[in-house]
Design a protein around this motif. Sequence first.
Motif, mmCIF file in Angstrom:
data_model
loop_
_atom_site.group_PDB
_atom_site.id
_atom_site.type_symbol
_atom_site.label_atom_id
_atom_site.label_comp_id
_atom_site.label_asym_id
_atom_site.label_seq_id
_atom_site.Cartn_x
_atom_site.Cartn_y
_atom_site.Cartn_z
ATOM 1 N N MET A 1 0.827 -1.193 0.000
ATOM 2 C CA MET A 1 0.000 0.000 0.000
ATOM 3 C C MET A 1 0.869 1.253 0.000
ATOM 4 S SD MET A 1 -3.090 0.678 -0.108
ATOM 5 C CE MET A 1 -4.139 2.022 0.019
ATOM 6 N N LEU A 2 1.976 1.189 0.721
ATOM 7 C CA LEU A 2 2.882 2.334 0.786
ATOM 8 C C LEU A 2 3.453 2.653 -0.587
ATOM 9 C CD1 LEU A 2 4.480 4.446 2.410
ATOM 10 C CD2 LEU A 2 6.153 2.670 2.895
ATOM 11 N N LYS A 3 3.839 1.634 -1.310
ATOM 12 C CA LYS A 3 4.421 1.832 -2.637
ATOM 13 C C LYS A 3 3.415 2.494 -3.579
ATOM 14 C CE LYS A 3 7.665 -0.775 -5.277
ATOM 15 N NZ LYS A 3 8.147 -2.101 -5.625
ATOM 16 N N CYS A 4 2.173 2.076 -3.516
ATOM 17 C CA CYS A 4 1.130 2.676 -4.355
ATOM 18 C C CYS A 4 0.898 4.137 -3.995
ATOM 19 C CB CYS A 4 -0.178 1.908 -4.204
ATOM 20 S SG CYS A 4 -0.129 0.264 -4.901
ATOM 21 N N THR A 5 0.917 4.436 -2.711
ATOM 22 C CA THR A 5 0.728 5.810 -2.250
ATOM 23 C C THR A 5 1.844 6.706 -2.739
ATOM 24 O OG1 THR A 5 -0.406 5.005 -0.271
ATOM 25 C CG2 THR A 5 0.413 7.260 -0.202
ATOM 26 N N VAL A 6 3.069 6.222 -2.684
ATOM 27 C CA VAL A 6 4.212 7.027 -3.106
ATOM 28 C C VAL A 6 4.202 7.223 -4.619
ATOM 29 C CG1 VAL A 6 6.735 7.062 -3.252
ATOM 30 C CG2 VAL A 6 5.623 6.407 -1.130
ATOM 31 N N ARG A 7 3.864 6.200 -5.360
ATOM 32 C CA ARG A 7 3.815 6.332 -6.820
ATOM 33 C C ARG A 7 2.723 7.298 -7.260
ATOM 34 N NH1 ARG A 7 4.977 0.325 -9.222
ATOM 35 N NH2 ARG A 7 7.192 0.335 -8.734
ATOM 36 N N ARG A 8 1.613 7.303 -6.535
ATOM 37 C CA ARG A 8 0.494 8.187 -6.880
ATOM 38 C C ARG A 8 0.846 9.649 -6.646
ATOM 39 N NH1 ARG A 8 -3.630 8.712 -3.034
ATOM 40 N NH2 ARG A 8 -2.971 6.664 -2.325
ATOM 41 N N ASP A 20 -1.563 10.257 4.941
ATOM 42 C CA ASP A 20 -2.392 9.738 3.859
ATOM 43 C C ASP A 20 -2.724 8.270 4.082
ATOM 44 O OD1 ASP A 20 -3.774 9.818 1.435
ATOM 45 O OD2 ASP A 20 -2.000 9.227 0.291
ATOM 46 N N LEU A 21 -1.751 7.486 4.506
ATOM 47 C CA LEU A 21 -1.992 6.075 4.804
ATOM 48 C C LEU A 21 -2.957 5.910 5.973
ATOM 49 C CD1 LEU A 21 1.521 4.451 4.384
ATOM 50 C CD2 LEU A 21 -0.531 3.924 3.085
ATOM 51 N N GLN A 22 -2.822 6.771 6.973
ATOM 52 C CA GLN A 22 -3.701 6.686 8.132
ATOM 53 C C GLN A 22 -5.146 6.955 7.744
ATOM 54 O OE1 GLN A 22 -2.069 9.324 11.070
ATOM 55 N NE2 GLN A 22 -0.326 8.000 11.480
ATOM 56 N N LEU A 38 10.518 3.139 2.914
ATOM 57 C CA LEU A 38 10.823 3.709 1.605
ATOM 58 C C LEU A 38 12.286 3.489 1.233
ATOM 59 C CD1 LEU A 38 8.802 7.035 1.674
ATOM 60 C CD2 LEU A 38 8.310 4.977 0.338
ATOM 61 N N HIS A 39 13.177 3.646 2.185
ATOM 62 C CA HIS A 39 14.592 3.387 1.921
ATOM 63 C C HIS A 39 14.804 1.909 1.579
ATOM 64 C CE1 HIS A 39 16.592 7.175 2.730
ATOM 65 N NE2 HIS A 39 15.754 7.355 3.725
ATOM 66 N N GLY A 40 14.098 1.031 2.247
ATOM 67 C CA GLY A 40 14.196 -0.386 1.970
ATOM 68 C C GLY A 40 13.687 -0.746 0.571
ATOM 69 N N MET A 41 12.732 0.034 0.054
ATOM 70 C CA MET A 41 12.205 -0.196 -1.288
ATOM 71 C C MET A 41 13.040 0.470 -2.364
ATOM 72 S SD MET A 41 8.110 0.008 -1.066
ATOM 73 C CE MET A 41 7.724 0.877 0.435
ATOM 74 N N GLY A 42 14.046 1.252 -1.955
ATOM 75 C CA GLY A 42 14.911 1.892 -2.942
ATOM 76 C C GLY A 42 14.607 3.336 -3.205
ATOM 77 N N PHE A 43 13.677 3.927 -2.461
ATOM 78 C CA PHE A 43 13.388 5.354 -2.600
ATOM 79 C C PHE A 43 14.320 6.127 -1.684
ATOM 80 C CE2 PHE A 43 9.355 3.349 -3.720
ATOM 81 C CZ PHE A 43 9.021 4.020 -4.887
ATOM 82 N N HIS A 44 15.018 7.103 -2.226
ATOM 83 C CA HIS A 44 15.941 7.907 -1.431
ATOM 84 C C HIS A 44 15.713 9.378 -1.738
ATOM 85 C CE1 HIS A 44 18.158 4.322 -0.302
ATOM 86 N NE2 HIS A 44 18.070 3.944 -1.578
ATOM 87 N N GLY A 45 15.917 10.193 -0.724
ATOM 88 C CA GLY A 45 15.795 11.620 -0.981
ATOM 89 C C GLY A 45 15.106 12.367 0.107
#
Length: 45
Positions: A1-8, A20-22, A38-45
Amino acid sequence: MLKCTVRRSHQLSAESTAKDLQTSCGLQISTTTVCRELHGMGFHG
């Protein structure tokens, strides 16, 4: 669900993503957990 939220909406901060997740899923999640996952999924910044 987190990945979908970040991509959106990839411009949101970790705090905004946690809120937003809450509201969408009813999950209680901290900003630190969002950052760590997010860092574990490869998102950095």
